[in-house]
Scaffold this active site. Structure first.
Site, PDB file in Angstrom:
ATOM      1  N   ARG A 235      45.285-104.381  -2.635  1.00 18.08           N
ATOM      2  CA  ARG A 235      45.702-105.366  -3.699  1.00 18.08           C
ATOM      3  C   ARG A 235      46.583-106.481  -3.110  1.00 18.08           C
ATOM      4  O   ARG A 235      46.754-107.383  -3.822  1.00 18.08           O
ATOM      5  CB  ARG A 235      46.368-104.440  -4.801  1.00 18.08           C
ATOM      6  CG  ARG A 235      45.215-103.743  -5.445  1.00 18.08           C
ATOM      7  CD  ARG A 235      45.840-102.933  -6.710  1.00 18.08           C
ATOM      8  NE  ARG A 235      44.944-102.067  -7.433  1.00 18.08           N
ATOM      9  CZ  ARG A 235      45.155-101.162  -8.100  1.00 18.08           C
ATOM     10  NH1 ARG A 235      46.575-100.874  -8.511  1.00 18.08           N
ATOM     11  NH2 ARG A 235      44.336-100.403  -8.792  1.00 18.08           N
TER      12      ARG A 235
ATOM     13  N   LYS B  54      40.782 -86.606   2.657  1.00 20.24           N
ATOM     14  CA  LYS B  54      41.028 -85.321   2.070  1.00 20.24           C
ATOM     15  C   LYS B  54      42.213 -85.635   0.949  1.00 20.24           C
ATOM     16  O   LYS B  54      43.054 -86.700   0.984  1.00 20.24           O
ATOM     17  CB  LYS B  54      41.307 -84.160   3.011  1.00 20.24           C
ATOM     18  CG  LYS B  54      42.834 -84.236   3.388  1.00 20.24           C
ATOM     19  CD  LYS B  54      43.414 -82.703   3.724  1.00 20.24           C
ATOM     20  CE  LYS B  54      44.871 -82.874   3.527  1.00 20.24           C
ATOM     21  NZ  LYS B  54      45.395 -81.534   3.935  1.00 20.24           N
TER      22      LYS B  54
ATOM     23  N   ASP C 105      37.936 -83.588   7.414  1.00 23.00           N
ATOM     24  CA  ASP C 105      38.724 -82.376   7.559  1.00 23.00           C
ATOM     25  C   ASP C 105      39.557 -82.564   8.745  1.00 23.00           C
ATOM     26  O   ASP C 105      38.731 -82.394   9.808  1.00 23.00           O
ATOM     27  CB  ASP C 105      38.123 -80.989   7.365  1.00 23.00           C
ATOM     28  CG  ASP C 105      39.016 -79.959   7.229  1.00 23.00           C
ATOM     29  OD1 ASP C 105      40.103 -79.848   8.117  1.00 23.00           O
ATOM     30  OD2 ASP C 105      38.974 -79.341   6.468  1.00 23.00           O
ATOM     31  N   HIS C 106      40.787 -82.967   8.790  1.00 22.11           N
ATOM     32  CA  HIS C 106      41.297 -83.191  10.154  1.00 22.11           C
ATOM     33  C   HIS C 106      41.553 -82.004  11.081  1.00 22.11           C
ATOM     34  O   HIS C 106      41.516 -82.417  12.388  1.00 22.11           O
ATOM     35  CB  HIS C 106      42.901 -83.741   9.915  1.00 22.11           C
ATOM     36  CG  HIS C 106      43.085 -84.530   8.877  1.00 22.11           C
ATOM     37  ND1 HIS C 106      43.433 -84.354   7.290  1.00 22.11           N
ATOM     38  CD2 HIS C 106      42.947 -86.226   8.757  1.00 22.11           C
ATOM     39  CE1 HIS C 106      43.252 -85.542   6.831  1.00 22.11           C
ATOM     40  NE2 HIS C 106      43.023 -86.588   7.621  1.00 22.11           N
TER      41      HIS C 106
ATOM     42  N   LYS D 294      40.320 -81.297  16.097  1.00 21.22           N
ATOM     43  CA  LYS D 294      41.318 -80.714  17.028  1.00 21.22           C
ATOM     44  C   LYS D 294      40.219 -80.303  18.277  1.00 21.22           C
ATOM     45  O   LYS D 294      39.236 -79.570  17.869  1.00 21.22           O
ATOM     46  CB  LYS D 294      42.073 -79.575  16.683  1.00 21.22           C
ATOM     47  CG  LYS D 294      43.253 -80.111  15.654  1.00 21.22           C
ATOM     48  CD  LYS D 294      44.145 -79.054  15.036  1.00 21.22           C
ATOM     49  CE  LYS D 294      44.989 -79.438  14.108  1.00 21.22           C
ATOM     50  NZ  LYS D 294      45.904 -80.741  14.607  1.00 21.22           N
TER      51      LYS D 294
ATOM     52  N   GLU E 107      53.553 -73.360   9.957  1.00 21.43           N
ATOM     53  CA  GLU E 107      54.278 -74.761   9.997  1.00 21.43           C
ATOM     54  C   GLU E 107      55.878 -74.332   9.988  1.00 21.43           C
ATOM     55  O   GLU E 107      56.221 -73.376   9.282  1.00 21.43           O
ATOM     56  CB  GLU E 107      53.952 -75.761   9.148  1.00 21.43           C
ATOM     57  CG  GLU E 107      52.911 -76.276   9.102  1.00 21.43           C
ATOM     58  CD  GLU E 107      52.299 -77.148   7.893  1.00 21.43           C
ATOM     59  OE1 GLU E 107      52.250 -78.665   8.174  1.00 21.43           O
ATOM     60  OE2 GLU E 107      52.461 -76.692   6.713  1.00 21.43           O
TER      61      GLU E 107
ATOM     62  N   HIS F 129      41.416 -76.752   5.793  1.00 20.54           N
ATOM     63  CA  HIS F 129      41.492 -76.361   7.207  1.00 20.54           C
ATOM     64  C   HIS F 129      41.158 -74.924   7.901  1.00 20.54           C
ATOM     65  O   HIS F 129      40.254 -74.524   8.824  1.00 20.54           O
ATOM     66  CB  HIS F 129      42.650 -76.812   7.739  1.00 20.54           C
ATOM     67  CG  HIS F 129      43.177 -78.000   7.309  1.00 20.54           C
ATOM     68  ND1 HIS F 129      42.144 -79.270   7.404  1.00 20.54           N
ATOM     69  CD2 HIS F 129      44.388 -78.300   6.700  1.00 20.54           C
ATOM     70  CE1 HIS F 129      43.126 -80.169   6.932  1.00 20.54           C
ATOM     71  NE2 HIS F 129      44.195 -80.126   6.654  1.00 20.54           N
TER      72      HIS F 129
ATOM     73  N   LYS G 155      54.754 -72.792   5.217  1.00 24.78           N
ATOM     74  CA  LYS G 155      55.702 -73.879   5.702  1.00 24.78           C
ATOM     75  C   LYS G 155      57.085 -73.090   6.006  1.00 24.78           C
ATOM     76  O   LYS G 155      57.314 -72.018   5.445  1.00 24.78           O
ATOM     77  CB  LYS G 155      56.017 -74.691   4.466  1.00 24.78           C
ATOM     78  CG  LYS G 155      54.753 -75.865   4.400  1.00 24.78           C
ATOM     79  CD  LYS G 155      55.204 -76.774   3.326  1.00 24.78           C
ATOM     80  CE  LYS G 155      54.035 -77.850   3.588  1.00 24.78           C
ATOM     81  NZ  LYS G 155      53.684 -78.392   4.919  1.00 24.78           N
TER      82      LYS G 155
END
Lengths: 437, 508
Positions: B62, B165, B194-195, B199, B233, B257, B357
């Site tokens: 925008r 996603k 899907d990241h 890989k 993580e 994932h 996490k």
């Protein structure tokens, strides 16, 4: 992938009428279509070998300007029929030149479909226009201009979004074609990329080559088709001048480059690359372009500087200096073979000898799938670690390689090829200018 | 010798698939993703010579930027990447354009169509277009509909739509979004990201399984006793609190994932290595998967939330004390689930998926544990019986694979001990893998959907976790959030999920 013919029987026109006819060709289209906004492909397609084989009755199929298996078979038959050395590569310039002098078949006519039979993988890319220059072996033949529309086959276009293009064939003696070259700038839209595919030997018909291949036209050549010196010289000169050049012979080297890189991917071997002391490259016959490009690629990647070179017998000797000042020997050996591959000068084998300090020496031998390794397995390799690999023969047809280039091209030369061609030309010059000690 | 020493012969060889001429249109071009991931990935492709000269990027958002402002903004934000290659950036940035667009304004789309034709002519991009929706997920459906309404997705061969996603927030919303998107474009035009699939080691699961004859005969219920899939993580929620509060670990990681890793690990061999046969097999196995107890999903799902932890030098605050997080939040930052797959290959084999996490270590892996040897002839060197064989595919970091098996421990006795046979990408290959977006963008622009999820895969993945999501709405008390100390391997209740089956989580 199969060749497909144009949509309609080509229309024969006087060359001067071609530009206006092509302008009109799509004018009646309902949606105002005026050609695919893709690229123009100009092909210099002499197909000398194919024409002579057809003239001599050794090729029964029409001349199409494509590297088909029947062409290679016919060429091998010709080698045997006319008593040429069995080491002659079927698609080499040598064979085509040898057939020129063979009498017979003057009255034999053959279908000439050059430029009208389009490889489906190329038409799938929807070229805006394909212009084929098809010189005939009858040097005095007057010019024919043939124009037609083409569309990708429905099964190739996957049912959607196909747009068509047009083809133009200028057929006649080379001099007659040269006389009509001024037509081309009107037919090549300046806002679209244009590739010139030179399917002849580099060095022949230089006048036409110079006029056709003016930058920013992108040039596709094959340094395996001509003699070594003009091929390498023109390749290097055009790249140095900043033109985007693709050498199909360089792409054929892909499996060798990949196999050698793969050998040194292993972390514990990479260090040995800093300690290469000797490189031996065996190649088929005396067309050296592929061998020079492979040697030059290795030398340039490892940052060696050329010190000198000479040729003695069947071997070209080069000396390089590594960044640490140590001398490296590189030998290119022309090996006569009984059943050569289709293209002249194909690599047969490669050996790297490495002498890392405080470690056992390493000998890396890569052999062609069809050629064996015995010659390079000789010498003092038993005292070293030996790594051997077979390099697969992945030649692919000329058309497959062309499609790869046209499908996603660049307006600059691949830097690896640019560096290798420059060094290869210097190596060649070193052997020409110096005598054997 | 430095481990990162690059193989000089390898440089420049990765040009196997050159992207065909086209224009990439990024919606949300003024957002973070564009300068953090998309433009750097495109520049990397340019440096690798995998972008053709006939290529353009049209940024759309925008903000009333011009082409020049877009180029300058990208140049400023990408300075560290550009600095070593200023000349290359100069060439690359000539292909960057910008058009202010609000996807909800029909007039803007008409103008966009005209601008695209102009860019086509200028850059000879052959009318091929890839539209990348890097916008809020709320606009995926309306964005696709707007593009279709403007006729920009009409050519199924030369126009594609890439969707980031998350694709839906549950089974029903994913179905609804699929309906909208599929009414706007054909399935072969839609690329759902899907990241994890980009890989190298995730893709390597397929190569390991289907390019080697040694693994596949063992890859079934007869030889494998259990499988653990972990994505841990060490970071907390960071700046994503507003998103994460709505999503939680199950939606953020497991449904997409980890479930994709599960699909690749368990799918049947495809007939051909082509997108549709591969996606057929992935969809089939996901349709055969279920929670271990869908009627009582709380028995096969453990939720956790990190409390405070860390050290005196580096204290870690609890999730509820993170900025932007509700102090009474019940969002899970850790989740473990037990799944089963009802097919001939996997019947009875438990699959344990966990993610969290602020865990003890950053890693993603798939660990397959083989059945016990039928007879224990040897004692382990440490006493007791020898351990099970294990095959571990390391997704990150230290990408590679390890096979653990028993050998004779040195000495006069006949005791066994486990050793690891290791493969590492870093040691075996001469160059680093591409960053994920490089691969994803390249594949989307090449029209190769292998690494993108199809509508039925997405829906099957959501359906798999529907009993938990429904249960969370209807009886949240049955899905308590157990606290765990930040920097550990999750709540103790998670260990019980496995101990009931006589197993332990791996502590890699």
């Amino acid at each position: 992938m199969v060749p497909q013919l144009t949509l309609q029987a080509p229309l024969k026109l006087p060359p001067s009428a071609v530009p206006s006819h092509l302008q009109q060709l799509w004018a009646d289209s309902d949606d105002g279509y005026n050609g695919a906004a893709t690229f123009t492909l100009v092909v210099w397609e002499p197909a000398w070998l194919e024409q002579h084989l057809a003239r001599l009755g050794l090729l029964e199929e029409a001349v199409m300007g494509m590297q088909r298996p029947c062409l290679v078979d016919a060429a091998r038959r010709a080698i045997s029929t006319y008593g040429l050395p069995s080491s002659t590569a079927p698609l080499s310039h040598t064979l085509a030149q040898a057939l020129v002098t063979q009498p017979g078949g003057e009255s034999q006519s053959f279908d000439d479909l050059r430029g009208q039979a389009i490889e489906s993988s190329i038409s799938e890319l929807q070229p805006h226009r394909m212009i084929t220059l098809a010189p005939t072996i009858a040097a005095e033949q007057p010019i024919d201009a043939l124009v037609a529309a083409y569309c990708p086959l429905p099964e190739d276009s996957h049912g959607g979004g196909s747009v068509c293009g047009d083809v133009l064939v200028l057929r006649g003696g080379a001099a007659a074609i040269a006389g009509e070259l001024d037509l081309l700038p009107q037919l090549i839209p300046s806002h679209l990329p244009c590739w010139v595919l030179w399917e002849g030997a580099l060095g022949e018909h230089l006048d036409i080559f110079e006029r056709l291949t003016v930058p920013p036209q992108r040039l596709i050549v094959d340094t395996a088709l001509g003699h070594t010196t003009p091929s390498m010289g023109i390749l290097a000169q055009r790249i140095a001048a900043g033109q985007a050049v693709y050498d199909l012979n360089w792409y054929r080297l892909g499996a060798w480059r990949e196999s050698l890189a793969m050998t040194f991917d292993a972390q514990d071997r990479r260090e040995s690359l800093n300690h290469v002391s000797q490189v031996d490259i065996d190649l088929e016959g005396d067309q050296l372009c592929q061998g020079l490009l492979l040697g030059a690629w290795i030398a340039s990647r490892l940052q060696w500087s050329l010190q000198g070179g000479h040729r003695h017998g069947d071997t070209s000797f080069y000396s390089f200096q590594r960044p640490d000042g140590v001398k490296v020997d590189m030998n290119l050996v022309s090996v006569p073979v009984g059943l050569p591959k289709a293209h002249a000068g194909s690599i047969m084998g490669l050996r790297l000898l490495c002498k890392p300090p405080n470690r056992r020496g390493l000998s890396v031998v890569l052999c062609g799938e069809a050629s064996g390794c015995m010659r390079l397995e000789g010498g003092d390799i038993s005292s070293r670690d030996l790594v051997e690999a077979i390099v697969p023969l992945v030649e692919g047809s000329l058309e497959v390689q062309e499609t790869r280039v046209l499908a996603g091209g660049h307006d600059t030369t691949n830097p690896l090829l640019a560096t290798a061609a420059h060094l290869a030309d210097k190596m060649l010059a070193a052997t020409v200018s110096s005598k054997a000690p | 010798m430095a481990a990162t020493l690059t193989n000089p012969l390898r440089i420049g060889l990765r040009q196997e698939r050159v992207i065909p001429p086209q224009c990439l249109i990024i919606f949300g071009a003024s957002g973070d993703l564009t300068h953090r991931k998309l433009i750097p990935a495109l520049f990397e492709l340019f440096l690798q010579r995998r972008l053709p000269s006939e290529f353009a990027v049209l940024g759309c958002a925008r903000r009333p930027w011009s082409d020049e402002v877009f180029r300058q903004t990208m140049a400023q934000r990408l300075q560290p990447i550009i600095a070593p290659n200023p000349q290359a950036w100069e060439f690359f940035s000539q292909g960057l354009f910008y058009e202010p667009v609000d996807l909800q304004q029909p007039g803007h789309l008409e103008r966009l169509g005209q601008r695209l034709e102009q860019v086509d002519r200028l850059r000879a991009t052959r009318g091929a277009r890839t539209f990348y929706l890097s916008v809020s997920p709320a606009f995926y459906g309306s964005g696709a509909r707007a593009l279709a309404g403007a006729g920009l997705l009409a050519d199924p061969q030369r126009s594609r739509l890439v969707i980031e996603k998350p694709f839906g927030t549950d089974y029903a919303s994913a179905q609804q979004l699929n309906r909208v998107v599929k009414s706007s474009a054909q399935e072969n035009q839609i690329f759902r990201i899907d990241h994890y699939l980009c890989k190298e080691t995730v893709q390597n699961i397929m190569v390991l399984r289907f390019a080697n004859s040694i693994f596949e005969p063992l890859w079934n219920r007869n030889h494998i006793s259990s499988v653990q899939i972990t994505a841990a993580e060490t970071v907390g929620v960071e700046q994503r609190a507003s998103y994460y509060e709505q999503s939680g670990a199950l939606k953020d990681m497991v449904q997409n994932h980890l479930t994709q890793m599960l699909a690749l690990t368990t799918m049947e061999p495809p007939g051909r290595f082509e997108p549709e046969p591969i996606r057929n097999e992935k969809a089939k196995v996901l349709q055969a998967a279920r929670l271990a107890n869908p009627e009582q999903p709380w028995t096969c799902c453990v939720r956790g939330q990190y409390g405070s932890g860390g050290t005196a030098e580096r204290p870690l605050v609890s999730y509820r004390n993170e900025p932007g997080v509700n102090p009474n939040s019940t969002t899970e930052t850790y989740v473990a689930v037990k799944l089963l797959i009802d097919n001939w290959r996997w019947q009875g084999v438990p699959f344990y998926l966990r993610t969290g996490k602020h865990m003890a270590k950053r890693l993603s892996e798939v660990a397959l544990t083989f059945r016990d040897a039928p007879v224990h002839l040897f004692d382990a060197a440490t006493g007791g019986v020898s351990s099970n064989n294990q095959f571990v595919i390391r997704i990150q970091p230290d990408e590679g694979a390890t096979f653990r098996f028993e050998v004779k421990a040195p000495g006069s006795g006949m005791r066994s001990r486990p050793i690891a046979m290791d493969f590492s990408y870093l040691d075996s290959f001469g160059e680093p893998s591409d960053e994920g977006y490089v691969r994803l963008l390249a594949d989307a622009m090449l029209g190769d959907p292998t690494l993108f999820t199809r509508s039925d895969e997405v829906e099957a993945a959501w359906r798999l976790y529907t009993p938990i999501l429904e249960g969370l709405k209807q009886s949240p008390e049955k899905f308590p959030v157990h606290s765990y100390e930040a920097g550990t391997w999750g709540p103790a209740e998670s260990d019980e999920l496995l101990s009931r089956d006589g197993l332990l989580w791996r502590r890699p």
